[in-house]
Design a protein around this motif. Structure first.
Motif, PDB file in Angstrom:
ATOM      1  N   ALA A 144     -39.692 -34.758 -89.810  1.00  6.29           N
ATOM      2  CA  ALA A 144     -41.004 -34.323 -90.323  1.00  6.29           C
ATOM      3  C   ALA A 144     -42.030 -35.428 -90.084  1.00  6.29           C
ATOM      4  N   ARG A 145     -43.260 -35.015 -89.648  1.00 12.36           N
ATOM      5  CA  ARG A 145     -44.286 -36.025 -89.333  1.00 12.36           C
ATOM      6  C   ARG A 145     -44.731 -36.750 -90.587  1.00 12.36           C
ATOM      7  N   VAL A 146     -44.792 -36.027 -91.702  1.00 13.33           N
ATOM      8  CA  VAL A 146     -45.256 -36.639 -92.947  1.00 13.33           C
ATOM      9  C   VAL A 146     -44.224 -36.374 -94.027  1.00 13.33           C
ATOM     10  N   LYS A 147     -43.808 -37.441 -94.725  1.00 10.83           N
ATOM     11  CA  LYS A 147     -42.848 -37.304 -95.815  1.00 10.83           C
ATOM     12  C   LYS A 147     -43.449 -37.914 -97.081  1.00 10.83           C
ATOM     13  N   ILE A 148     -43.433 -37.125 -98.135  1.00 13.86           N
ATOM     14  CA  ILE A 148     -43.977 -37.592 -99.407  1.00 13.86           C
ATOM     15  C   ILE A 148     -42.865 -37.527-100.440  1.00 13.86           C
ATOM     16  N   PHE A 149     -42.755 -38.561-101.262  1.00 14.13           N
ATOM     17  CA  PHE A 149     -41.817 -38.536-102.398  1.00 14.13           C
ATOM     18  C   PHE A 149     -42.679 -38.611-103.647  1.00 14.13           C
ATOM     19  N   LEU A 150     -42.682 -37.510-104.381  1.00 14.67           N
ATOM     20  CA  LEU A 150     -43.582 -37.375-105.526  1.00 14.67           C
ATOM     21  C   LEU A 150     -42.819 -37.643-106.812  1.00 14.67           C
ATOM     22  N   THR A 151     -43.208 -38.698-107.512  1.00 12.06           N
ATOM     23  CA  THR A 151     -42.537 -39.014-108.779  1.00 12.06           C
ATOM     24  C   THR A 151     -43.545 -38.877-109.921  1.00 12.06           C
ATOM     25  N   ALA A 152     -43.019 -38.920-111.141  1.00 12.71           N
ATOM     26  CA  ALA A 152     -43.866 -38.964-112.348  1.00 12.71           C
ATOM     27  C   ALA A 152     -42.935 -39.345-113.486  1.00 12.71           C
ATOM     28  N   THR A 153     -43.507 -39.856-114.568  1.00 13.23           N
ATOM     29  CA  THR A 153     -42.672 -40.229-115.711  1.00 13.23           C
ATOM     30  C   THR A 153     -42.015 -38.973-116.288  1.00 13.23           C
ATOM     31  N   VAL A 154     -40.925 -39.170-117.046  1.00 16.01           N
ATOM     32  CA  VAL A 154     -40.248 -38.027-117.665  1.00 16.01           C
ATOM     33  C   VAL A 154     -41.226 -37.289-118.576  1.00 16.01           C
ATOM     34  N   ALA A 155     -42.032 -38.039-119.356  1.00 17.73           N
ATOM     35  CA  ALA A 155     -42.973 -37.392-120.295  1.00 17.73           C
ATOM     36  C   ALA A 155     -43.960 -36.491-119.542  1.00 17.73           C
ATOM     37  N   ALA A 156     -44.487 -36.980-118.439  1.00 12.45           N
ATOM     38  CA  ALA A 156     -45.450 -36.175-117.664  1.00 12.45           C
ATOM     39  C   ALA A 156     -44.750 -34.947-117.087  1.00 12.45           C
ATOM     40  N   ARG A 157     -43.521 -35.118-116.653  1.00  9.08           N
ATOM     41  CA  ARG A 157     -42.805 -33.987-116.043  1.00  9.08           C
ATOM     42  C   ARG A 157     -42.428 -32.934-117.087  1.00  9.08           C
ATOM     43  N   VAL A 158     -42.077 -33.386-118.282  1.00 13.80           N
ATOM     44  CA  VAL A 158     -41.732 -32.446-119.362  1.00 13.80           C
ATOM     45  C   VAL A 158     -42.959 -31.585-119.687  1.00 13.80           C
ATOM     46  N   GLU A 159     -44.109 -32.225-119.774  1.00 16.54           N
ATOM     47  CA  GLU A 159     -45.334 -31.498-120.122  1.00 16.54           C
ATOM     48  C   GLU A 159     -45.677 -30.483-119.023  1.00 16.54           C
ATOM     49  N   ARG A 160     -45.526 -30.878-117.777  1.00 24.37           N
ATOM     50  CA  ARG A 160     -45.829 -29.958-116.671  1.00 24.37           C
ATOM     51  C   ARG A 160     -44.858 -28.797-116.640  1.00 24.37           C
ATOM     52  N   ARG A 161     -43.604 -29.101-116.895  1.00 27.12           N
ATOM     53  CA  ARG A 161     -42.580 -28.048-116.879  1.00 27.12           C
ATOM     54  C   ARG A 161     -42.869 -27.031-117.996  1.00 27.12           C
ATOM     55  N   ARG A 162     -43.315 -27.548-119.150  1.00 29.88           N
ATOM     56  CA  ARG A 162     -43.628 -26.648-120.261  1.00 29.88           C
ATOM     57  C   ARG A 162     -44.772 -25.711-119.866  1.00 29.88           C
ATOM     58  N   GLU A 163     -45.796 -26.292-119.248  1.00 25.57           N
ATOM     59  CA  GLU A 163     -46.939 -25.464-118.825  1.00 25.57           C
ATOM     60  C   GLU A 163     -46.515 -24.423-117.804  1.00 25.57           C
ATOM     61  N   GLN A 164     -45.676 -24.858-116.852  1.00 27.36           N
ATOM     62  CA  GLN A 164     -45.220 -23.953-115.792  1.00 27.36           C
ATOM     63  C   GLN A 164     -44.419 -22.788-116.400  1.00 27.36           C
ATOM     64  N   LEU A 165     -43.548 -23.112-117.361  1.00 29.81           N
ATOM     65  CA  LEU A 165     -42.722 -22.080-117.992  1.00 29.81           C
ATOM     66  C   LEU A 165     -43.577 -21.116-118.797  1.00 29.81           C
ATOM     67  N   GLU A 166     -44.540 -21.662-119.545  1.00 34.40           N
ATOM     68  CA  GLU A 166     -45.427 -20.787-120.333  1.00 34.40           C
ATOM     69  C   GLU A 166     -46.122 -19.813-119.392  1.00 34.40           C
TER      70      GLU A 166
END
Ligand code: DC
Length: 228
Positions: A144-166
């Protein structure tokens, strides 16, 4: 003819990969695929056929006998369409707690991964695509020409997952989500085949304090630098 542009977006659960990958595909007019949905579709099919989550060969057969099919259709609600045993799956089906509970175990089978990687490469063949997952830059599309590894803290990911599920109509407590994300991180990072690691040539972005637009803009800047 110039090679089609392949962009790999990898990272841990709920790090914003799919939102960013889809927005990026729209802006760059590329196809889009969330490979996590394919593992989730297989988990869904395993539940519905009573297939044991420990039976790698049976899971591979489920996946190969046209059990899981994908059409890349940017206009579809998910940005692609995914079918299990002929029935189209919705986001709510893919994100259900029952599917989430078994998907990492299913994705750890080498036989399952081989079948999935072959399908994913075939989907990318000849087309510009943004593909999101865990092993896209390392295994599925190593060129792949461009590779991105996207991280975030557990707290930020928990909040995003909650929003996504809602958004998908699924309610979940923060304590349960913290436990679930921690457990999936552990399984994804420690599995023997294709563990979650950044490719050596990936750009690592920590999105904890960034908006989706800021992340997409950062990736577009990387794409422009790389492709120029
Ligand atoms: O991104 P997600 O949460 O929908 O992914 C579901 C599971 O699938 C996750 O536990 C890891 C697995 N997965 C994988 O092993 N390889 C990929 N390319 C994508 C997902």
């Amino acid at each position: 003819m110039a090679k089609p542009l392949h962009i790999a977006i990898d990272g841990p659960a709920a790090g914003g990969k799919t939102t960013v990958a889809r927005a990026l595909a729209r802006r760059l007019q590329l196809l889009y695929l969330d490979t996590g949905a394919m593992y989730r579709a297989l988990a869904y099919l395993a539940l519905h056929t009573g297939t044991e989550v420990d039976n790698g060969p049976a899971l591979r057969r489920l996946c190969e006998e046209d059990g899981i099919r994908v059409w890349l259709d940017p206009e579809a609600p998910l940005g692609f369409r995914i079918f299990a045993a002929g029935a189209e799956l919705t986001d709510a089906m893919l994100q259900s707690p029952e599917v989430t509970a078994i998907v990492s175990t299913i994705a750890a089978h080498p036989a399952v991964r081989e079948a999935m990687v072959a399908k994913q490469r075939a989907l990318a063949n000849g087309s510009g695509i943004v593909m999101a997952g865990r092993d896209i830059g390392t295994i599925v599309l190593p060129d792949a020409r461009v590779k991105i590894f996207l991280t975030a803290t557990v707290a930020a990911r928990v909040e995003r997952r909650r929003e996504q599920l809602e958004g998908s109509g699924v309610h979940a407590s923060l304590a349960r989500l913290t436990e679930e994300i921690g457990e999936r991180d552990r399984l994804d990072r420690n599995r023997a085949v294709a563990p979650l690691v950044p490719a050596s040539d990936a750009h690592v972005i920590d999105s904890s304090d960034l908006s989706v637009k800021q992340v997409v803009d950062a990736v577009i800047a990387i794409v422009e630098r790389t492709v120029a």
